[in-house]
Design an enzyme around this catalytic site. Sequence first.
Site, PDB file in Angstrom:
ATOM      1  N   SER A 223       0.852  -1.193   0.000  1.00 45.38           N
ATOM      2  CA  SER A 223       0.000   0.000   0.000  1.00 45.38           C
ATOM      3  C   SER A 223       0.886   1.240   0.000  1.00 45.38           C
ATOM      4  O   SER A 223       2.039   1.181   0.435  1.00 45.38           O
ATOM      5  CB  SER A 223      -0.865   0.024   1.257  1.00 45.38           C
ATOM      6  N   ASP A 224       0.341   2.359  -0.472  1.00 42.43           N
ATOM      7  CA  ASP A 224       1.043   3.609  -0.199  1.00 42.43           C
ATOM      8  C   ASP A 224       0.873   3.885   1.299  1.00 42.43           C
ATOM      9  O   ASP A 224       0.023   3.288   1.972  1.00 42.43           O
ATOM     10  CB  ASP A 224       0.518   4.764  -1.055  1.00 42.43           C
ATOM     11  N   TRP A 225       1.685   4.795   1.819  1.00 41.77           N
ATOM     12  CA  TRP A 225       1.748   5.001   3.279  1.00 41.77           C
ATOM     13  C   TRP A 225       0.408   5.529   3.813  1.00 41.77           C
ATOM     14  O   TRP A 225      -0.050   6.586   3.404  1.00 41.77           O
ATOM     15  CB  TRP A 225       2.919   5.915   3.600  1.00 41.77           C
ATOM     16  N   GLY A 227      -2.294   4.273   3.062  1.00 43.49           N
ATOM     17  CA  GLY A 227      -3.179   4.266   1.893  1.00 43.49           C
ATOM     18  C   GLY A 227      -4.143   3.096   1.873  1.00 43.49           C
ATOM     19  O   GLY A 227      -4.833   2.884   0.888  1.00 43.49           O
TER      20      GLY A 227
END
Length: 690
Positions: A223-225, A227
């Site tokens: 995942s993005d941070w 996210g």
Amino acid sequence: MADIDALVAELTRAEKLSLVRGASDPEGTATGYLPGVPRLDIPPLRLVDGPLGIRAEGERATAFPATLATASTFDPDLARKRGAAMAREACAHGQDALLAPGANLVRVPHCGRNFEYLSEDPVLASDLSRALVEGIESEDVIATVKHFAANNQETGRTAVSADVDERTLRELYLPPFRAAVEAGVGSVMTAYNRVNGTHMSDHERLVGDVLKDEWGFAGYVVSDWYGLESTVGAATAGLDVEMPGVPSGPDDPDAEFEWPDGIPDGSRAGLFGEPLAAAIDDGAVSAERLDDMVRRVLGQMARIGLLDGCDRPGELDSERHRDLARDIAARGTVLLDNDGALPLADDDDVALVGPHIHEAKLGGGGSSETTPFHSVSPVDGVTARADGTVTDARGIPEIESVSLFDLLPFVDSGHDTQEGPDDEPSLDAAVAAAEDADVAIVCVRDASTEARDRDSLTLPGRQDELVEAVADANDRTIAVLRTSGPVETPWRDDVAAVVEQWYPGQADGAALADVLYGDRDPGGRLPVTFAPEGSYPTSDERRFPGVDSVARYDEGVFVGYRHFDANGDEPTYPFGHGHSYTTFEYRDATAVDETAVEVTVENAGDRAGREVVQAYVRPPTVEGIERPEREFAGAQPVTLDAGESRTVTFALDELAFSRYDDGWTIDSGRYTVEIGRSSADVRTTVEVYR
Ligand code: BGC
């Protein structure tokens, strides 16, 4: 190599869960951290930002030029070298996975992260994304291509839905990711945004079906941070690792805090911890899915040798890395206009003007910020090279820099608050310096960061006024742009030359001098179109930034030069454009077969130079199908001595021939391959039949 299945069989469920959810790095240097399982000799996995160099917390590393500057070289070999160098620096910092490359298409000229990306064209972006991944992984570091997919703006990035049709996704936005997968990328990071209403971390069709099943991606999806939006949705869609897994926010957890636009809610972390265990107990997520996540992580760790206790000492700030940073910065520099004022003579007396000439322009704000060991400002670079006098004058006040980190009160941005020289800058002094010099060089910049889009393509502050004033004072004025993407250049007819350096990184002033004095031919060509602000397809607010959190991509495949070709508006500087200090002639274009053409290029001038020979494909007309007038199909950069000629062969990219219509198809008929210096400067054509 470790037997992954045997290892998975030995892991307890708690251990498996710990391998798919981020934790705090005890050393405090990694951007993301998985703790490993000491009992089974599984070491931790350290993930680190980012595309412009290594951003290990509190550490220094080579600050490479913007990714867009690398794209400007149109040279995958250079991109491969850059990838390898960044990977060696990651190893030297004890990191295992690099959160790069950024491979989103430049759809919106205002996007705050364009400097981290590759191009408005999918073939160029794919060629470079592939090369960067190959380079990074050649040094046994996991590459992480990001942000999958259709993450083309920062405004509302955690909420906006890119409403985009299948053909456009396939032809424009997915290819750089597919190219990374074909190159064996170890990891893919999902974007914060939604696509057609579904959050990317939950996007089963794009993550599960397209990325994993159709393209055969065997690595892990991270995942993005902050996210991640859900537990079951993400696990089912195919997301494998939650990052960073540990919450962040104001020191006082009860404090009222409104997360600024573009910043994900840091209190939302831990969706893959206990909640994932509960979902498995409930039967909402299968135990096999957890095993699959773990297998994917361990598979990548094994691939880079981590499970065999490999030793990767790496390399940091070495001479070859410093040279490479300078090489890319110089090669990526684009000579947009030149009426003969460049190159400079060694003994020219120079007035060097601009509010930031005493510092290197390293990059934009956000997760790609890199702190170098040393850097060369324009003043230092030009002074070191010049035989004539160099008079410097800032002219106008500093341009306010912007960074994502300054938006968060609980984050130590590490930004130096130290101001530059403390005397007031004086426009009169700049004008006087320009009047007295043989040549005036004015350096101007934009301000760009992750989490914010630029609100205008006009240069901020009084920079346009500064260029005009200096140009009035000296007929030989050279404007040097240091920007994240296209900007307005209202004074371009009043200056003698315009140079685009992008964000040149630590080598800034040295690379600038290399090009200005002609020690190197400006090798850069535009990977993005420069046009008046209102003429881009995204000037309609429904398209950007969108209305009610929906950005409609209904310009379809007509992005960048494809748009300007279709509507007949002439851009200021077209895609692929860039002058050289010499001239080139093109002859004998022939089709080798239906996918390859060759052409002979001669350096017809009296000095060595570097040409980027470009090929574009014009498709046949098919009733009822709208296609771009031309599509970029590949480039061949060549360095030629005066009088030298070379025959180059293009393997034309299939993407330029094909279109997506419920599957890839190539219409039968005659395709005209245009070969030349830019999308608007065709020198010769050849026909191929498919
Ligand atoms: C960015 C990513 C980055 C991550 C970790 C996010 O804000 O979108 O590109 O890798 O932070 O710093």
